[in-house]
Design an enzyme around this catalytic site. Structure first.
Site, mmCIF file in Angstrom:
data_model
loop_
_atom_site.group_PDB
_atom_site.id
_atom_site.type_symbol
_atom_site.label_atom_id
_atom_site.label_comp_id
_atom_site.label_asym_id
_atom_site.label_seq_id
_atom_site.Cartn_x
_atom_site.Cartn_y
_atom_site.Cartn_z
ATOM 1 N N PRO A 83 0.825 -1.205 0.000
ATOM 2 C CA PRO A 83 0.000 0.000 0.000
ATOM 3 C C PRO A 83 0.863 1.260 0.000
ATOM 4 O O PRO A 83 1.882 1.326 0.681
ATOM 5 C CB PRO A 83 -0.798 -0.128 1.303
ATOM 6 C CG PRO A 83 -0.841 -1.585 1.575
ATOM 7 C CD PRO A 83 0.477 -2.115 1.093
ATOM 8 N N GLU A 84 0.449 2.238 -0.798
ATOM 9 C CA GLU A 84 1.168 3.501 -0.876
ATOM 10 C C GLU A 84 0.397 4.565 -0.108
ATOM 11 O O GLU A 84 -0.598 4.272 0.561
ATOM 12 C CB GLU A 84 1.372 3.877 -2.342
ATOM 13 C CG GLU A 84 2.179 2.835 -3.113
ATOM 14 C CD GLU A 84 2.456 3.239 -4.555
ATOM 15 O OE1 GLU A 84 2.440 4.433 -4.858
ATOM 16 O OE2 GLU A 84 2.693 2.327 -5.387
#
Length: 293
Positions: free
Chosen positions: A2-3
């Site tokens: 996840p960013e």
């Protein structure tokens, strides 16, 4: 992994049930995730009021009334879900039913807000750590992180200065968490495309030899802001494991201009180029050779 937009989406999902509430009970159901839990992990959390829930790069940070901070990282497959006795979640457009198997429910917080917050992580690359707020500057996990790309201080001049003299590629510079914190492969590819800059461009070209900010830097910062804000509004991008706290998938992946679109026509109006993919610093880079220079 996840960013920034995915982590920010999770933060916003947890905020209503976590911020201002007391952690009535905390439970670590195993000895470790990516790292071992601290011996006093549960003790330092139990009974504490969460005075604020923030984000630094890809980390969630819960401020506690004691002066401690609960640092949380989703890792590769970590996700939170919020359980309320009175709630019956209705599937959204991109809803994906969660597994009934609770084997990977590794951490639970029972909140005075009436919600149970469960952290599920099949691959166990996520981690949690309690840190004294006055020791955050010395925390190895946070030390050296660059500016927040959505922060007030991050602008073209700051980015150009950080890239001054760098002979590395522009994409590699943007993925360097010391240059800018929280950006990952997806959103770097998207921002470079929207600013019409090649991922192979030398990072130092964001400034002139006299140190003046170029239009390249201005376009790039504007594109970074736009891409991240659009992704946050869309609930992030769901490729494999990302889920919002409601269980719904994010749907920014439906707005990708180049990422994962190899062989398709470029979406830049009037371009007509074909999206290409190549490996750069061990990661897949997607770009349009025709309009990205």
């Amino acid at each position: 992994m996840p960013e920034l937009p995915e982590v920010e989406t999770v933060r916003r999902g947890l905020q209503p049930v976590m911020e201002g509430a007391k952690i009535l009970t905390a439970e670590a159901r195993r000895a470790d995730l990516r790292f071992p839990f601290q011996p006093d992990f549960v003790k330092r959390l139990q009974g504490q009021i969460v005075t604020g829930l923030g984000r630094r790069a890809k980390y969630l940070m819960a401020d506690l009334a004691s002066g401690d901070v609960l640092l949380m990282h989703l890792g590769m497959s970590g996700s939170f879900r919020v359980i309320k006795p009175e709630d019956e979640q209705s599937p959204g457009e991109f809803h994906h039913a969660r597994s009934k198997d609770t084997t990977h429910d590794h951490v639970l917080f029972r909140m005075s807000s009436g919600a149970d917050i469960v952290f599920n992580d099949p691959r166990r690359f996520g981690y949690m750590k309690v840190i004294a707020r006055n020791a955050l500057d010395q925390e190895p996990l946070l030390r050296g992180l660059g500016p927040e790309p959505l922060g007030n201080e991050f602008d073209a001049a700051m980015l150009a200065d950080s890239c001054a003299g760098k002979k590395t590629s522009l994409k590699a510079a943007l993925l360097d968490q010391r240059v800018v914190a929280g950006l990952g492969n997806i959103y770097v590819c998207e921002a470079l495309h929207r600013s019409h800059l090649s991922p192979r461009r030398i990072a130092a070209t964001l400034a002139t030899k006299k140190g003046e900010v170029t239009d390249h830097a201005k376009r790039l910062v504007s594109s970074i802001h736009t891409v991240l804000n659009d992704a946050i509004k869309a609930g992030g991008s769901s490729l494999r494991d990302h889920r919002q706290t409601s269980g719904e998938l994010g749907y920014f992946q439906h707005s990708f201009k180049v990422y994962d679109r190899e062989g398709e026509t470029c979406k830049t109006p009037g371009c007509g180029g074909i999206v290409k993919r190549f490996t750069q610093n061990g990661r897949s880079t997607f770009w349009c050779p025709k309009c990205q220079k």
